[in-house]
Enzyme design. Sequence first.
Site, mmCIF file in Angstrom:
data_model
loop_
_atom_site.group_PDB
_atom_site.id
_atom_site.type_symbol
_atom_site.label_atom_id
_atom_site.label_comp_id
_atom_site.label_asym_id
_atom_site.label_seq_id
_atom_site.Cartn_x
_atom_site.Cartn_y
_atom_site.Cartn_z
ATOM 1 N N LYS A 1 6.396 -3.752 -4.502
ATOM 2 C CA LYS A 1 7.841 -3.512 -4.490
ATOM 3 C C LYS A 1 8.393 -3.668 -3.079
ATOM 4 O O LYS A 1 9.499 -4.115 -2.896
ATOM 5 C CB LYS A 1 8.149 -2.104 -5.000
ATOM 6 N N GLU B 1 17.318 -17.504 -8.610
ATOM 7 C CA GLU B 1 16.954 -16.115 -8.974
ATOM 8 C C GLU B 1 16.361 -16.077 -10.377
ATOM 9 O O GLU B 1 15.379 -15.367 -10.625
ATOM 10 C CB GLU B 1 18.182 -15.206 -8.877
ATOM 11 N N TRP C 1 -3.008 -2.604 -1.434
ATOM 12 C CA TRP C 1 -2.619 -3.958 -1.870
ATOM 13 C C TRP C 1 -3.358 -4.893 -0.936
ATOM 14 O O TRP C 1 -3.059 -4.964 0.255
ATOM 15 C CB TRP C 1 -1.108 -4.112 -1.752
ATOM 16 N N ASN D 1 -1.769 1.223 6.023
ATOM 17 C CA ASN D 1 -0.872 0.241 5.421
ATOM 18 C C ASN D 1 -0.426 -0.664 6.562
ATOM 19 O O ASN D 1 0.048 -0.184 7.587
ATOM 20 C CB ASN D 1 0.346 0.938 4.787
ATOM 21 N N GLY D 2 -0.615 -1.976 6.409
ATOM 22 C CA GLY D 2 -0.222 -2.918 7.471
ATOM 23 C C GLY D 2 -1.345 -3.913 7.719
ATOM 24 O O GLY D 2 -2.288 -4.022 6.940
ATOM 25 N N HIS E 1 16.054 -37.372 -8.412
ATOM 26 C CA HIS E 1 15.420 -37.968 -7.221
ATOM 27 C C HIS E 1 13.925 -37.646 -7.174
ATOM 28 O O HIS E 1 13.369 -37.401 -6.111
ATOM 29 C CB HIS E 1 16.130 -37.462 -5.956
ATOM 30 N N GLU F 1 7.853 -13.948 -11.836
ATOM 31 C CA GLU F 1 7.170 -12.772 -11.268
ATOM 32 C C GLU F 1 6.692 -11.794 -12.332
ATOM 33 O O GLU F 1 5.789 -11.021 -12.065
ATOM 34 C CB GLU F 1 8.042 -12.073 -10.228
ATOM 35 N N CYS G 1 0.824 -1.217 0.000
ATOM 36 C CA CYS G 1 0.000 0.000 0.000
ATOM 37 C C CYS G 1 0.855 1.263 0.000
ATOM 38 O O CYS G 1 1.962 1.278 0.495
ATOM 39 C CB CYS G 1 -0.870 0.042 1.250
ATOM 40 N N ARG H 1 4.861 0.706 -5.775
ATOM 41 C CA ARG H 1 4.793 -0.163 -4.586
ATOM 42 C C ARG H 1 3.815 -1.315 -4.789
ATOM 43 O O ARG H 1 3.812 -2.278 -4.042
ATOM 44 C CB ARG H 1 4.399 0.660 -3.352
ATOM 45 N N LYS I 1 12.688 -14.530 -11.436
ATOM 46 C CA LYS I 1 12.604 -13.428 -12.402
ATOM 47 C C LYS I 1 11.567 -13.718 -13.480
ATOM 48 O O LYS I 1 10.756 -12.887 -13.830
ATOM 49 C CB LYS I 1 13.980 -13.179 -13.053
HETATM 50 C C1 AGP Z 1 12.297 -9.564 -6.469
HETATM 51 O O1 AGP Z 1 12.301 -9.280 -7.853
HETATM 52 C C2 AGP Z 1 10.977 -9.318 -5.835
HETATM 53 N N1 AGP Z 1 10.508 -8.020 -6.102
HETATM 54 C C3 AGP Z 1 10.960 -9.712 -4.369
HETATM 55 O O2 AGP Z 1 11.297 -11.071 -4.279
HETATM 56 C C4 AGP Z 1 11.923 -8.930 -3.445
HETATM 57 O O3 AGP Z 1 13.255 -9.302 -3.716
HETATM 58 C C5 AGP Z 1 11.595 -9.297 -1.993
HETATM 59 O O4 AGP Z 1 10.263 -8.912 -1.736
HETATM 60 C C6 AGP Z 1 12.528 -8.654 -0.971
HETATM 61 O O5 AGP Z 1 12.375 -7.266 -1.035
HETATM 62 P P1 AGP Z 1 13.471 -6.356 -0.278
HETATM 63 O O6 AGP Z 1 14.774 -6.628 -0.947
HETATM 64 O O7 AGP Z 1 12.985 -4.959 -0.453
HETATM 65 O O8 AGP Z 1 13.489 -6.778 1.162
#
Ligand code: AGP
Length: 610
Positions: free
Chosen positions: A605, A483, A75, A101-102, A506, A490, A2, A27, A487
């Site tokens: 974000k 990673e 969000w 937010n929270g 396995h 997401e 949010c 965000r 990528k």
């Molecule tokens: C990564 O592309 C994502 N946006 C997500 O996994 C992100 O790395 C994760 O939420 C951690 O965020 P931060 O680094 O702000 O703590």
Amino acid sequence: MCGIIGYIGNKLAVPYLLKGLHDLEYRGYDSAGIAVLADNEIEVRKTEGRLSALEKLMDKKPTKNATIGIGHTRWATHGKADSLNAHPHLSENKRFAVVHNGIIENHASLQKMLEREGYHFIGQTDTQIIPTLLERNYNGDVINAISDTIKMLDGSFALAILFVGDTENIYCTCRSSPLIVGISKGSGHIASDETALVRVASQSVRLGKDEIAKVSRDGVSFFDENGKPVKKAFKKIERSTLDIQKNGYEHFMLKEIYEQPKAIKDTIRPLIENGKLRIGEYFRESGMDTGSINRICITACGSAYHTGLVGKHVIERLAKVPVECDIASEFRYRQPLLDENTLVIVISQSGETADSLAALRLAKDKKAKTLSVVNVPSSAIAEESDCVLYTRAGPEIAVATTKAYSAQLSVLYLLAVHFAFEKKTEKKEELDALLGHIINLPGLVEKTLKKTAEICKEYSKIFIGSEHAYFIGRSLDYASACEAALKIKEISYIHCEAYAAGELKHGTISLIEKDTVVVAHACCKSILKKTLSNVMEVIARGAKVILIACESDREILSEFDNCIFVPDTSEYLLPSLEAVVSQLLSYYTAKGLGNDIDKPRNLAKSVTVE
Ligand code: AGP
């Protein structure tokens, strides 16, 4: 996550609030709304969907002219992402409007209490009880009403509040969810982060836990959780936050992919002076004696966690210190055995990730030494750790992290070299050579971008139409595979799974069939043959393989069709080059699918809820 915005000044509030919400769009959100106060009435406009939907609603149903208001991008955590559950929420008597937010963890019991007292609720959010609690607790003093209310709340909150009886102030408070107050001549501002303040405020201050702020056109008064006045010092807003334009790139993600050489260079520069590592100075300045450290725990979320996997390998192999790496939401509940000889490293781009912040606080409760690797200055994790090593990647707007990821890796490489020097576990000339490679890393990333962009664009077509993709690798290559899978997942919404290459047989190899896409990370030369045998196993079952390997292995890999070669460098640093390839594959796949690359569905974000 949010976004909150608040404004009180001499200009019309609505255009300001909408602009601020656009600044916070990165965000992540799925509904939006604003509330303004004029002629002793609070007017609310809110809707599901993007800000464009809210703007259309405002055009159709404009509010009265007002110079005081609050805004929100939501969000969804509790309740559907619809206009009923969008914020702001009003108290039953319509005298309080709140954006939040929270997560309020005891919202259900509080709602039952309020319903027993005769209040009514129509939405499904946890937030809706807050304005009604304010109404219930108000006895002529808004600060006392807020103080009494937040004492009843369990969980996390950042709140901006309008009270119909006070056209001269907006109020705000927070706990474990960031909130920043800004000031400028003749106006007061509230925002979830500085991105929405940098254009309009000259100074800012972050609100502390359970602190309350009363924001007027001529200044701000602060109070503690009991309503007692407290003093807080404003600081000048970093103008670098202004750098949030696409500068000609189609998407922020592509811009940030190409900013990686600079991000790495800017990050390592303050940590190395005339070829000499300066990390020890940062520890000493923070009063931390690292000589007694005999164990390291790295904890983070998402991509930051994947840099931790790389950090574990590199620090253990160079500094011979045992390193664990945990997902933060797991770390905080596994009762980790920590003590004053343990260093807990928290990695976070935003510095606000709730699980990572909670893990940091747990580490401090257990007397461990804490170091954070953070990209956003003066964020919660940076401010609460004993020592912070900043990545200097600049504002990262795309939800899918790229330049911050690469900058985090470069800090972890340097940390590994620092500990190896300190513990004398490697020859000096070896470490100096590795330092040289790290200093050259920006150039190698640049070279990788140049060499692989076109081929990644071409090979991204392999993913289009696939429902699944597997990413395999061993050792450091496995960390890169993790990673890479995230990528693609997401932003292209294709189901991807990273798997330790040696583990595939396995069980999971049962899923490999004709045309299954498998990306094999095969850069670690020391185990290349082993990885290639796993590649042959999946090819034998019909998989379509993309191989990522080192340039010097081009010859021996000539039999493979879809190879992407990265420049040779120290094996420890290859994850930085493999990350570039994964980012480009991900970007062009999502582009080919026509997805919203910078703001992918369901994602935020900065995940400031647990
Ligand atoms: C990564 O592309 C994502 N946006 C997500 O996994 C992100 O790395 C994760 O939420 C951690 O965020 P931060 O680094 O702000 O703590």
